[in-house]
Each structure stands twice: as C-alpha cells, then as structure tokens.
Design a protein around this motif. Structure first.
Motif, PDB file in Angstrom:
ATOM      1  N   ASP A 142     -62.506  19.167   1.571  1.00 20.94           N
ATOM      2  CA  ASP A 142     -62.050  18.958   0.184  1.00 20.94           C
ATOM      3  C   ASP A 142     -60.551  18.703   0.060  1.00 20.94           C
ATOM      4  O   ASP A 142     -59.993  18.842  -1.024  1.00 20.94           O
ATOM      5  CB  ASP A 142     -62.438  20.146  -0.713  1.00 20.94           C
ATOM      6  N   ARG A 144     -57.203  15.997   0.584  1.00 22.84           N
ATOM      7  CA  ARG A 144     -56.975  14.557   0.483  1.00 22.84           C
ATOM      8  C   ARG A 144     -56.432  13.998   1.791  1.00 22.84           C
ATOM      9  O   ARG A 144     -55.593  14.625   2.436  1.00 22.84           O
ATOM     10  CB  ARG A 144     -55.934  14.268  -0.598  1.00 22.84           C
ATOM     11  N   GLU A 171     -61.440  13.912   1.327  1.00 26.21           N
ATOM     12  CA  GLU A 171     -61.564  12.860   0.329  1.00 26.21           C
ATOM     13  C   GLU A 171     -60.486  11.823   0.643  1.00 26.21           C
ATOM     14  O   GLU A 171     -59.295  12.136   0.614  1.00 26.21           O
ATOM     15  CB  GLU A 171     -61.343  13.461  -1.062  1.00 26.21           C
ATOM     16  N   SER A 173     -58.267   8.394   0.231  1.00 27.60           N
ATOM     17  CA  SER A 173     -57.732   7.396  -0.695  1.00 27.60           C
ATOM     18  C   SER A 173     -56.947   6.365   0.106  1.00 27.60           C
ATOM     19  O   SER A 173     -56.441   6.657   1.178  1.00 27.60           O
ATOM     20  CB  SER A 173     -56.747   8.021  -1.689  1.00 27.60           C
ATOM     21  N   THR A 187     -44.019  14.903  -4.531  1.00 23.81           N
ATOM     22  CA  THR A 187     -44.853  16.111  -4.527  1.00 23.81           C
ATOM     23  C   THR A 187     -44.572  17.052  -3.360  1.00 23.81           C
ATOM     24  O   THR A 187     -44.949  18.219  -3.413  1.00 23.81           O
ATOM     25  CB  THR A 187     -46.352  15.746  -4.460  1.00 23.81           C
ATOM     26  N   PHE A 284     -52.895  19.752 -14.386  1.00 21.19           N
ATOM     27  CA  PHE A 284     -53.078  19.007 -13.143  1.00 21.19           C
ATOM     28  C   PHE A 284     -53.271  19.872 -11.910  1.00 21.19           C
ATOM     29  O   PHE A 284     -53.872  19.437 -10.954  1.00 21.19           O
ATOM     30  CB  PHE A 284     -51.896  18.072 -12.909  1.00 21.19           C
ATOM     31  N   ASP A 286     -54.989  22.618 -10.109  1.00 22.09           N
ATOM     32  CA  ASP A 286     -56.239  23.370 -10.262  1.00 22.09           C
ATOM     33  C   ASP A 286     -56.089  24.813  -9.826  1.00 22.09           C
ATOM     34  O   ASP A 286     -55.239  25.144  -9.031  1.00 22.09           O
ATOM     35  CB  ASP A 286     -57.343  22.772  -9.391  1.00 22.09           C
TER      36      ASP A 286
ATOM     37  N   ASP B 209     -51.032  11.335 -13.211  1.00 13.15           N
ATOM     38  CA  ASP B 209     -52.259  12.039 -12.846  1.00 13.15           C
ATOM     39  C   ASP B 209     -52.546  11.859 -11.362  1.00 13.15           C
ATOM     40  O   ASP B 209     -52.968  12.769 -10.668  1.00 13.15           O
ATOM     41  CB  ASP B 209     -53.438  11.555 -13.696  1.00 13.15           C
ATOM     42  N   LYS B 210     -52.258  10.645 -10.860  1.00 11.02           N
ATOM     43  CA  LYS B 210     -52.483  10.399  -9.421  1.00 11.02           C
ATOM     44  C   LYS B 210     -51.497  11.193  -8.580  1.00 11.02           C
ATOM     45  O   LYS B 210     -51.833  11.699  -7.513  1.00 11.02           O
ATOM     46  CB  LYS B 210     -52.334   8.910  -9.112  1.00 11.02           C
ATOM     47  N   ARG B 213     -52.442  14.697  -8.108  1.00 12.01           N
ATOM     48  CA  ARG B 213     -53.642  14.817  -7.304  1.00 12.01           C
ATOM     49  C   ARG B 213     -53.304  15.021  -5.823  1.00 12.01           C
ATOM     50  O   ARG B 213     -54.083  15.604  -5.078  1.00 12.01           O
ATOM     51  CB  ARG B 213     -54.478  13.544  -7.490  1.00 12.01           C
ATOM     52  N   TYR B 214     -52.141  14.511  -5.416  1.00  4.17           N
ATOM     53  CA  TYR B 214     -51.782  14.607  -4.007  1.00  4.17           C
ATOM     54  C   TYR B 214     -50.889  15.801  -3.706  1.00  4.17           C
ATOM     55  O   TYR B 214     -50.370  15.949  -2.608  1.00  4.17           O
ATOM     56  CB  TYR B 214     -51.142  13.299  -3.543  1.00  4.17           C
TER      57      TYR B 214
END
Lengths: 297, 297
Positions: A142, A144, A171, A173, A187, A284, A286, B209-210, B213-214
């Motif tokens: 789970d 990225r 997952e 991308s 990030t 955003f 989780d 949002d992307k 996600r990372y």
C-alpha cells in the motif's frame, strides 16, 4: 509476473525488502545480491533474502533479467559504469533513488544515451532502520512507487517494472522526471531541510542545552527527520539541487512574509493561513486527522 | 502542600488535569470550576474533577486560596478583569499560558500593577485532545513547568505554586519572562509556524491533492502540529509576536543561505550542517535517538 533472476545492487532496507516481497509473492526464482559489506551479505543469505552474492557489480548483474539499483545517489554513476557491457541484452534496470534527474543524467553519462530498458523509479517507503537486517516483505504494501520513464524508455520495460512493484503490493504511478523531483522537493526534501535547519539553529543558540530541555512532544515529532543520515541527505540535495534550492528560497520568502504578518499583529491573516493549513492536512494526510487539535505545549 | 480551595478557570485538558493530579496526590480539599460550557462542567463534576462550578469568574474565585487560569491567551485580560475585587486577600493566582509577556501585560493593565501574589506559569504539556473529558492525573508527571516570577512577585506565592506543580509530579524551573518567551519561540512557536507554513505552501501548489498523495511518514510526523487549533495559534503569535517574528525572520535568512549552499553544490557545507543537526538531536532529544537514520523516503 515472474522474474528468473533478480540482481539487487545494495542489499539494505530498500533492496532487501524488494527481494523479500517478491519471494513472498512467488514472483522471483533467484536473487543475486551485491554490496561491499560481507557481513551484511552473509546475513542476507542466511535470512533467505538473497541466494548468493558478489562484491562485483558486473558479476552480480550477469544474466539477470531484472536489476534493481538501491545504492545512495552519490554512488549511482559508478554503479552504472560497473555494469556497462555486463548486462544481458534484454535485461531491465531500475533504481530506487530519491531524486530522478540526477540518476537519468548519471545513466546518460555512463551509457552515452539513456538505455531503452532503464526505468527510473522511486519507492516512497522507508523506516528508521538500515541494512539487510531491517528488510521486511511488507515494506511496500500500500505504499506509492513512482516511475519516471522517458521518451526513449521501452514501454514493455516500464510495464514489467510496474508489475514487479505491484507484486509487492505497491501502488504505482508514472510522472515526468521533473515533476517527480518537484513533488519530492516539496513533500520530503524541503521538510528535511527545515528540520535540519531548525535543530542546527537551536544548537547554535546560547545555552542550547537548556533550550532543548524545554522541547515537548511536538518538537520531537517535528524534528525526528533531522536524525536522518547526513551523507544520504547531502547526496539528495546535490542530486535535486535545482528544484530544492528554488523551493527553499520561495519558502524562505514566505516565512519572511509570515514574520511581518506576526510583527504587524494581523490576526485575521494568521488565522486564515493556519486554518487553511489545518484543513489541508486534515483532508490530505490520512490516519491521524485532527491529532494535535488542542496542543499548545 | 494542601490547598483548601482551588479555583480552575477553564476546565479543559490543562486545568482539568491539574485538578485531577492534585486530587490524586491528596493535595486539595475542594475544586471549583469555571467555564462557559455547561455540558463540559457537568462532565467535570460527574468525573470528580471539580466539586462544583460557576459560569461567573468572580463567583468561582471567591474564597479560593489558589486560582489557576487555564483560558486561551486571548481571554486572559477579560478573565483577570472578572476576578478583580473578588479575590481573597491572600489568594495566589497562576496561569498556564504559552507566552508570558502578554499575560503579565494583561495583569498589569487590569490590576494597575502586577499583583504580588500572581505567579505567571507555563506547564509544557499537552495532548491532541481537548476538554475536561481529556483530562488525566498523569499529564504533568515528569513534565516541565516554567514559572516566571517578577521582582514584584511574593517569593512565598512562587514557592506555593512550585509546590503545587511538584505535587503533580512536574519538574519546576524558573526563568525570566523574556527568556521563557524566547525559549518557547524556538522550541514550539517557530516549529508550528514552519509546519503551518509548509502545509499551506503545498496546499497552494497546483495539483496539491497529488502532491500530498506522495507524502510519506516523515512528512506526517513533520506536519502533525499543523493540525493544531488555528485560533489558539493566532493568539500565541499575537501574544509572543516580538520574539517569534524576530526568530522567524532569522530562520528565513538561514534558509535562504541554505538554498544558496545547495544551488552552489557545496556538499561539504551541507554535510557539516546536517551532521551538527543530527548530533544535536540525538544528544538532546531523549527517547528516540537515531530513529530516522536511514529514511530517505
């Protein structure tokens, strides 16, 4: 997806966990390790992470259908150089580097052009531990994985690397090299700079031992990443210097603006910034929404 | 140390936990609560945190020998105003505000001069939860409490406030108001600004949002404090604006320097900063040394 022979260059947490995950999924027949530390490689064999190993990159990649390069960014170029002329014709090469433009540049420099079956990649996963001993099959579950294939990249190679990571539960991308490096600068690399910078600034203050004594839980969480490996982070900065230096300069300007907003006592503006930030994080990120709601410390 | 009647103005995590801890230590006979929410105060009575309550500050402090003011910084002045003329002659007043110069200024503004039996204080403790329901007797166990008595402060009052916190298991230090506000600006207020600022900056990026996600575990830890209460943090910024705006501006300059160091590719300088920071954090922050050693994410 079943690999016949996977070569893992750098059998640490990242490389070792890939091997373990593929084995657990029954997706690989043989794993050949490569590294400098005999003790680490012997441990990897005894734990069934790899079947055998070589200290020589060229030997390790011989006849492999998949090569995973999990060495520090500063060692990518020499690793590519060591495998030049030793790869099987249809061998796929991918990597786990935290910045992608520099890895692509290293590959171009070594091979003359970007090899069609080289798929730059980055699994966004990690723990605080190092070495083969820290590897575990569930690391990528789970999580990225970003692949950054280029125009020259063989789509079949990309598909196989994708299938390999999906077999580990990740997952996958795809995005451009430049976008990857910007996203990671935002990030991961920028937060690390702020944490290193803050701890260093405090350490340089007078009576810094007293200052750290009054740091509470929020400070501990905030600065945890400042305990990261300095050499690795030097390499990441150098590898992603364009995106990171630009983002850091922009952020510094914003912090100067915030300083002036505070000095002016503009509470309305402060409330707007803090509310936007809290909403964004709660939305955003989780799993731990609203988890510092009342803490002023 | 035994209090006859403790008045707690603001029966939330901070105020409620003080009452619980003193009860557990057998160090208080009666606790009177004060607040706006009837539901919260009824809960506090039913859980034995307080014996009774009033919504009126003046009534709640009547005949108390100790008053603990645990309201947001923005509500300090009106709270002091509401207790003026209602305190017993020998009543001691202390507070839990995260910035001290503003609380002292509020007290001076209301009382004309700083009351000799007012002892400004700050327990450095908190959790992510709010309200009387979140209160627990062990919150202050082995945590730091800073008292910032002034020249006008009665040493006996300071000694009694110290004894009260020590009865809760806390370690009490004394320092000047200015030093407290600088230390907290460095260890708490500045990190919160960076976390709020970073999340806000990312939220304003295209395709945010992307980007989120990372974000990996390190980002989650780093930005946890950006989920804190925006109103409370606006108040803290306004209350500590001098120390905080200065520190934030200095930090912004340092991040600009770091940006240039990265742009120049000065790996030696980067390694020096990161190594110093890692050493400082591993040395000063207890309990989780070296806990992000290998994580690049």
């Amino acid at each position: 997806m079943k690999l016949r022979r996977l070569a893992v260059i750098g059998v640490g947490l990242i490389g070792g966990s890939l091997a373990k995950a593929l084995r657990a999924a029954g997706a690989v027949e043989e794993v050949v390790g490569c590294g400098r530390s005999k003790a680490n490689l012997d441990l990897a064999v005894s734990q069934g992470i790899i079947d055998r190993y070589s200290h020589d990159v060229g030997e390790a990649v011989t006849d492999a259908d998949m090569v995973f390069v999990a060495v520090p960014l500063g060692a990518m170029r020499e690793t590519f150089a060591a495998m030049r002329g030793r790869l099987a014709a249809d061998a796929i090469v991918t990597d786990g580097g935290s910045a992608k433009a520099s890895v692509v540049a290293d590959a171009r420099a070594v091979f003359g052009e970007l090899p069609a079956r080289f798929v730059p990649g980055h699994p966004i996963a990690g723990t605080e531990r190092n070495g083969a001993a820290a590897a575990f099959a569930e690391l990528y579950q789970d999580r990225r994985v970003i692949l950054t294939p280029l125009a020259e990249t063989d789509p079949d190679a990309t598909a196989q690397v994708r299938a390999m990571w999906e077999a580990c539960g990740a997952e996958v991308s795809e995005m451009s090299v430049a976008h990857h490096d910007e996203v990671l600068a935002a990030t991961s690399h920028l937060p690390h700079m702020l944490a290193f910078g803050l701890v260093d600034a405090l350490a340089r203050m007078k009576e810094n031992d007293k200052i750290f004594r009054y740091a509470a839980g929020g400070f501990r969480d905030f600065t945890r990443i400042a305990s990261s490996n300095p050499v690795m982070w030097r390499d990441i900065c150098l590898a992603n210097k364009q995106a990171l230096s630009a983002m850091l300069a922009t952020f510094a300007d914003e912090m100067n603006d915030l300083s002036q907003t505070i000095a002016k006592g503009d509470g309305e503006h402060l409330l707007a910034i803090f509310s936007r930030a809290k909403a964004a994080r709660d939305r955003f990120v989780d799993g731990d929404n609203n988890d510092a709601g009342g803490s002023a410390e």
